[in-house]
Motif scaffolding. Sequence first.
Motif, PDB file in Angstrom:
ATOM      1  N   ALA A   1       0.828  -1.210   0.000  1.00 56.43           N
ATOM      2  CA  ALA A   1       0.000   0.000   0.000  1.00 56.43           C
ATOM      3  C   ALA A   1       0.858   1.254   0.000  1.00 56.43           C
ATOM      4  CB  ALA A   1      -0.915  -0.001   1.216  1.00 56.43           C
TER       5      ALA A   1
ATOM      6  N   ARG B   1       1.177   4.658   1.615  1.00 55.79           N
ATOM      7  CA  ARG B   1       0.719   5.200   2.894  1.00 55.79           C
ATOM      8  C   ARG B   1       0.806   6.723   2.885  1.00 55.79           C
ATOM      9  NH1 ARG B   1       3.946   1.263   3.505  1.00 55.79           N
ATOM     10  NH2 ARG B   1       5.722   2.514   4.140  1.00 55.79           N
TER      11      ARG B   1
ATOM     12  N   THR C   1       0.433   9.666   5.504  1.00 53.87           N
ATOM     13  CA  THR C   1       0.378   9.846   6.955  1.00 53.87           C
ATOM     14  C   THR C   1       0.811  11.255   7.351  1.00 53.87           C
ATOM     15  OG1 THR C   1       2.630   9.040   7.216  1.00 53.87           O
ATOM     16  CG2 THR C   1       0.878   7.415   7.427  1.00 53.87           C
TER      17      THR C   1
ATOM     18  N   THR D   1      -6.867  13.473   1.345  1.00 56.51           N
ATOM     19  CA  THR D   1      -8.019  12.641   1.011  1.00 56.51           C
ATOM     20  C   THR D   1      -8.242  12.604  -0.487  1.00 56.51           C
ATOM     21  OG1 THR D   1      -9.033  13.174   3.129  1.00 56.51           O
ATOM     22  CG2 THR D   1     -10.487  12.309   1.438  1.00 56.51           C
TER      23      THR D   1
ATOM     24  N   ALA E   1      -5.729  10.297  -1.994  1.00 53.95           N
ATOM     25  CA  ALA E   1      -6.093   8.905  -1.722  1.00 53.95           C
ATOM     26  C   ALA E   1      -7.233   8.453  -2.628  1.00 53.95           C
ATOM     27  CB  ALA E   1      -6.475   8.741  -0.261  1.00 53.95           C
TER      28      ALA E   1
ATOM     29  N   THR F   1      -6.842   5.532  -5.403  1.00 56.51           N
ATOM     30  CA  THR F   1      -7.751   4.391  -5.328  1.00 56.51           C
ATOM     31  C   THR F   1      -8.492   4.202  -6.646  1.00 56.51           C
ATOM     32  OG1 THR F   1      -8.010   4.728  -2.952  1.00 56.51           O
ATOM     33  CG2 THR F   1      -9.682   3.395  -4.044  1.00 56.51           C
TER      34      THR F   1
ATOM     35  N   THR G   1      -3.449   0.497  -4.059  1.00 55.50           N
ATOM     36  CA  THR G   1      -3.852   0.236  -2.687  1.00 55.50           C
ATOM     37  C   THR G   1      -3.320   1.383  -1.836  1.00 55.50           C
ATOM     38  OG1 THR G   1      -3.639  -2.122  -3.100  1.00 55.50           O
ATOM     39  CG2 THR G   1      -3.773  -1.434  -0.809  1.00 55.50           C
ATOM     40  N   VAL G   2      -4.210   2.057  -1.123  1.00 54.25           N
ATOM     41  CA  VAL G   2      -3.844   3.256  -0.367  1.00 54.25           C
ATOM     42  C   VAL G   2      -4.239   3.074   1.095  1.00 54.25           C
ATOM     43  CG1 VAL G   2      -4.144   5.747  -0.179  1.00 54.25           C
ATOM     44  CG2 VAL G   2      -4.217   4.674  -2.412  1.00 54.25           C
ATOM     45  N   ASP G   3      -3.340   3.463   1.975  1.00 56.50           N
ATOM     46  CA  ASP G   3      -3.602   3.468   3.409  1.00 56.50           C
ATOM     47  C   ASP G   3      -3.546   4.926   3.866  1.00 56.50           C
ATOM     48  OD1 ASP G   3      -3.943   2.837   6.062  1.00 56.50           O
ATOM     49  OD2 ASP G   3      -1.859   2.228   6.368  1.00 56.50           O
ATOM     50  N   LEU G   4      -4.708   5.523   4.111  1.00 57.11           N
ATOM     51  CA  LEU G   4      -4.801   6.925   4.527  1.00 57.11           C
ATOM     52  C   LEU G   4      -4.948   6.984   6.039  1.00 57.11           C
ATOM     53  CD1 LEU G   4      -5.072   9.929   3.693  1.00 57.11           C
ATOM     54  CD2 LEU G   4      -7.534   9.546   3.586  1.00 57.11           C
ATOM     55  N   ASP G   5      -4.087   7.761   6.664  1.00 52.34           N
ATOM     56  CA  ASP G   5      -4.136   7.953   8.115  1.00 52.34           C
ATOM     57  C   ASP G   5      -5.518   8.505   8.492  1.00 52.34           C
ATOM     58  OD1 ASP G   5      -3.634   8.439  10.759  1.00 52.34           O
ATOM     59  OD2 ASP G   5      -1.919   9.760  10.425  1.00 52.34           O
TER      60      ASP G   5
ATOM     61  N   ARG H   1      -8.508  12.374   7.366  1.00 53.25           N
ATOM     62  CA  ARG H   1      -9.832  12.447   6.749  1.00 53.25           C
ATOM     63  C   ARG H   1     -10.475  13.777   7.145  1.00 53.25           C
ATOM     64  NH1 ARG H   1     -10.426   7.611   4.558  1.00 53.25           N
ATOM     65  NH2 ARG H   1      -9.541   5.814   5.604  1.00 53.25           N
TER      66      ARG H   1
END
Length: 118
Positions: free
Chosen positions: A5, A7, A9, A62, A65, A69, A74-78, A82
């Motif tokens: 992913a 990330r 952050t 956001t 992300a 997407t 594949t994205v992992d957003l802290d 948001r």
Amino acid sequence: MSDAAIRITRGLGGEVEVDGPVDAFAASILARAGFDTYPMLHGVWIRLPFDLGRRWENEHATWAAEMLTAARYTVDLDPDLRPAPAAASAPPPRRAKTAMTAMTAQSSPADTTRRPRR
């Protein structure tokens, strides 16, 4: 594309940064969302500009992300990035009722006189 992913952050210093497998296309998406890329000895550092406010940073993180997407990364957003949901306040005000008036007849554009072309 990698299975790992990307990330997004908020770092210890408060900056919003990106880690993970970022290829050229993902880098262009991040640039479109406002991220800057800085070369480092061990790769690149991708982050949002400093001091533009947490709300702006959250919106752009956001947005990045969502675009990644949509491009099937594949994205992992802290969760802290948001945007805050809109306050559940009173419904929007209604428009004041106005009296209904009849429309006046207007001549068609063909009835107007025009100057001849030179």
